[in-house]
Design an enzyme around this catalytic site. Structure first.
Site, PDB file in Angstrom:
ATOM      1  N   CYS A  21       0.808  -1.221   0.000  1.00  0.00           N
ATOM      2  CA  CYS A  21       0.000   0.000   0.000  1.00  0.00           C
ATOM      3  C   CYS A  21       0.841   1.271   0.000  1.00  0.00           C
ATOM      4  O   CYS A  21       0.303   2.370  -0.148  1.00  0.00           O
ATOM      5  CB  CYS A  21      -0.947  -0.012   1.202  1.00  0.00           C
ATOM      6  SG  CYS A  21      -2.345  -1.137   0.981  1.00  0.00           S
TER       7      CYS A  21
ATOM      8  N   LYS B 105       0.375   3.355  -3.101  1.00  0.00           N
ATOM      9  CA  LYS B 105      -0.908   4.026  -3.311  1.00  0.00           C
ATOM     10  C   LYS B 105      -0.722   5.497  -3.656  1.00  0.00           C
ATOM     11  O   LYS B 105       0.145   6.177  -3.106  1.00  0.00           O
ATOM     12  CB  LYS B 105      -1.751   3.900  -2.030  1.00  0.00           C
ATOM     13  CG  LYS B 105      -3.222   4.192  -2.198  1.00  0.00           C
ATOM     14  CD  LYS B 105      -3.970   3.755  -0.951  1.00  0.00           C
ATOM     15  CE  LYS B 105      -5.462   3.939  -1.099  1.00  0.00           C
ATOM     16  NZ  LYS B 105      -6.195   3.405   0.065  1.00  0.00           N
TER      17      LYS B 105
ATOM     18  N   ASP C  36     -14.366   2.125   1.846  1.00  0.00           N
ATOM     19  CA  ASP C  36     -13.510   1.003   1.496  1.00  0.00           C
ATOM     20  C   ASP C  36     -14.062   0.183   0.338  1.00  0.00           C
ATOM     21  O   ASP C  36     -13.303  -0.470  -0.378  1.00  0.00           O
ATOM     22  CB  ASP C  36     -13.325   0.101   2.721  1.00  0.00           C
ATOM     23  CG  ASP C  36     -12.625   0.839   3.852  1.00  0.00           C
ATOM     24  OD1 ASP C  36     -11.429   1.132   3.702  1.00  0.00           O
ATOM     25  OD2 ASP C  36     -13.281   1.137   4.861  1.00  0.00           O
TER      26      ASP C  36
ATOM     27  N   ASP D 184      -8.558  -4.265  -5.249  1.00  0.00           N
ATOM     28  CA  ASP D 184      -7.318  -3.815  -4.609  1.00  0.00           C
ATOM     29  C   ASP D 184      -6.146  -4.624  -5.149  1.00  0.00           C
ATOM     30  O   ASP D 184      -6.240  -5.846  -5.284  1.00  0.00           O
ATOM     31  CB  ASP D 184      -7.402  -3.983  -3.089  1.00  0.00           C
ATOM     32  CG  ASP D 184      -6.556  -2.957  -2.348  1.00  0.00           C
ATOM     33  OD1 ASP D 184      -5.359  -2.858  -2.671  1.00  0.00           O
ATOM     34  OD2 ASP D 184      -7.081  -2.265  -1.468  1.00  0.00           O
TER      35      ASP D 184
ATOM     36  N   ASP E 288     -11.341  -5.020   2.614  1.00  0.00           N
ATOM     37  CA  ASP E 288     -12.299  -3.970   2.253  1.00  0.00           C
ATOM     38  C   ASP E 288     -13.747  -4.426   2.449  1.00  0.00           C
ATOM     39  O   ASP E 288     -14.618  -3.620   2.782  1.00  0.00           O
ATOM     40  CB  ASP E 288     -12.103  -3.546   0.799  1.00  0.00           C
ATOM     41  CG  ASP E 288     -10.859  -2.708   0.593  1.00  0.00           C
ATOM     42  OD1 ASP E 288     -10.332  -2.183   1.588  1.00  0.00           O
ATOM     43  OD2 ASP E 288     -10.416  -2.574  -0.560  1.00  0.00           O
TER      44      ASP E 288
ATOM     45  N   GLY F 245     -10.307 -14.377 -13.348  1.00  0.00           N
ATOM     46  CA  GLY F 245      -9.504 -13.171 -13.238  1.00  0.00           C
ATOM     47  C   GLY F 245      -9.023 -12.688 -14.585  1.00  0.00           C
ATOM     48  O   GLY F 245      -9.509 -13.098 -15.640  1.00  0.00           O
ATOM     49  N   HIS F 246      -8.020 -11.812 -14.556  1.00  0.00           N
ATOM     50  CA  HIS F 246      -7.467 -11.237 -15.777  1.00  0.00           C
ATOM     51  C   HIS F 246      -5.977 -10.995 -15.573  1.00  0.00           C
ATOM     52  O   HIS F 246      -5.554 -10.577 -14.492  1.00  0.00           O
ATOM     53  CB  HIS F 246      -8.163  -9.914 -16.108  1.00  0.00           C
ATOM     54  CG  HIS F 246      -7.737  -9.318 -17.413  1.00  0.00           C
ATOM     55  ND1 HIS F 246      -8.035  -9.899 -18.627  1.00  0.00           N
ATOM     56  CD2 HIS F 246      -7.019  -8.206 -17.708  1.00  0.00           C
ATOM     57  CE1 HIS F 246      -7.529  -9.166 -19.608  1.00  0.00           C
ATOM     58  NE2 HIS F 246      -6.906  -8.125 -19.075  1.00  0.00           N
TER      59      HIS F 246
ATOM     60  N   ASP G  38     -10.702   0.203   7.573  1.00  0.00           N
ATOM     61  CA  ASP G  38      -9.445  -0.472   7.875  1.00  0.00           C
ATOM     62  C   ASP G  38      -8.296   0.487   7.580  1.00  0.00           C
ATOM     63  O   ASP G  38      -8.432   1.440   6.823  1.00  0.00           O
ATOM     64  CB  ASP G  38      -9.292  -1.798   7.122  1.00  0.00           C
ATOM     65  CG  ASP G  38      -9.322  -1.645   5.611  1.00  0.00           C
ATOM     66  OD1 ASP G  38      -9.690  -0.560   5.116  1.00  0.00           O
ATOM     67  OD2 ASP G  38      -8.986  -2.617   4.903  1.00  0.00           O
TER      68      ASP G  38
END
Length: 361
Positions: free
Chosen positions: A21, A24, A54, A71, A94, A142-143, A230
């Site tokens: 994070c 970010k 979140d 995320d 989240d 997913g990707h 959070d």
């Protein structure tokens, strides 16, 4: 034959500018980026974008709402399996931070296949998958794309009864602020990368980074929680500020009550402070009132961007001690670190308006 020029798995963090994070984009930069943009709205959308919630919550019926989040981030550790675990823990959080339960998850992966063996990517995905399974969530696809550095995370959908939703904007005057994990992951991870963190401190850090916030939520829901979030990339100061501002209140933090990971105070004093902490300081320091002098190393830790941080609860002060005791019974580090108070009634009031934070010992 596999490309012999490919890096080994222990080089994951060598090619990233910042990991976890700490990568970010800062709150101040986000506000500037979003200025003037318009966003979709609906009477069934129960969350507000301007409060930096979140996750999004959308009401399907009077009995059911979906919770949606995404995320991802670059690696902050060299072990690919552990990286996958941490990223998944962070993303799942989240959903818990809105009071919900995760249901479906999808992988998001950017990976430089020309630079690393494919089994590194496989281990990242395996770590994430194991943590998703632990959460009782279903991994459904997913990707993936090629990229110059590894990036991994999840898009997660959860569910909640609309009346049980918790936001960062429901705190009440007199509420206690309860923190459910120690602070200092950004500093500790820099120390780890430099080989400055002891095995003891590494063990505590790793355990926290891979511990889901599901149990904290389950315990917290037995008490009168008014607001919830959070602690992640904006640091403790940033997330307390967002909670206070969204609630129309100010906060008072007692630095002597805030738990820190082992050895991070010494590391911060030596300069092991991620760039994200300085970005957070730039975003939020104008909202701080110092009642007592605080050491620079402590303030650096309060601005430190957290990865897979703990839940931050606003709870009726009469329940706070029992809540912490109940969390402690589940081996969850929980501390009352401050209170929410009424905002300033006039411009001359030194306590500050909504969103301000008073720092005391």
């Amino acid at each position: 034959m596999e490309n012999s020029s490919k890096k080994t798995s222990n080089a994951l963090t060598e090619i990233v500018k910042s990991g976890g994070c700490a990568a970010k984009i800062s709150s101040a930069e986000l506000h500037e980026m979003l200025a003037g943009l318009t966003f979709s709205n609906s009477k069934n959308l129960l969350t507000k974008l301007e409060n930096f919630e979140d996750a999004a919550v959308y009401k399907i019926s009077e009995e059911l709402a979906i919770v949606q989040t995404i995320d991802f981030f670059p690696p902050m550790v060299d072990d690919p399996y552990l990286y996958g675990e941490i990223a998944a823990t962070n993303a799942l959080s989240d959903i818990y931070a809105m009071g919900g339960a995760p249901l479906l998850a999808m992988n998001i992966l950017s990976f430089p296949t020309c630079d690393f063996p494919l089994d590194v990517a496989r281990e990242i995905l395996r770590g994430g998958a194991d943590k998703v399974k632990e959460a009782g969530c279903l991994l459904v696809g997913g990707h993936s794309i090629q990229g110059s550095e590894p990036i991994y995370g999840l898009s997660v959908s959860g569910f909640i009864h609309p009346s049980n939703m918790l936001t960062n904007g429901g705190a009440k005057i007199g509420d206690a602020i309860v923190l459910c994990k120690p602070i200092g992951t950004g500093v500790a991870l820099l120390g780890l990368k430099a080989g400055m963190l002891s095995q003891y401190a590494q063990s505590i850090l790793t355990n926290s980074l891979t511990t889901l916030n599901s149990k904290s939520l389950q315990v917290g829901q037995k008490f009168k929680l008014h607001a919830l979030t959070d602690v992640t990339g904006f640091g403790l100061i940033g997330h307390v500020h967002e909670m206070a501002k969204a609630s129309g209140l100010r906060a008072r933090l007692r630095v002597n009550a805030i738990p820190f990971f082992p050895e991070v105070e010494e590391l911060a004093e030596q300069g092991f402070v991620p760039a994200g902490a300085y970005a957070n300081r730039n975003s939020y320091e104008k909202n701080i009132i110092y009642i007592d002098d605080v050491e620079l190393k402590i303030m650096d830790l309060l601005f430190d961007p957290q990865t897979a941080g703990g839940l931050l609860m606003s709870v009726d002060e009469r329940d706070a001690e029992r809540l912490c005791a109940s969390l402690g019974n589940e081996d969850i580090s929980a501390h009352i670190i401050g209170t929410f108070e009424s905002p300033a009634s006039s411009a001359s009031d030194e306590s500050g308006p909504a969103g301000f934070i008073s720092i005391t010992h």
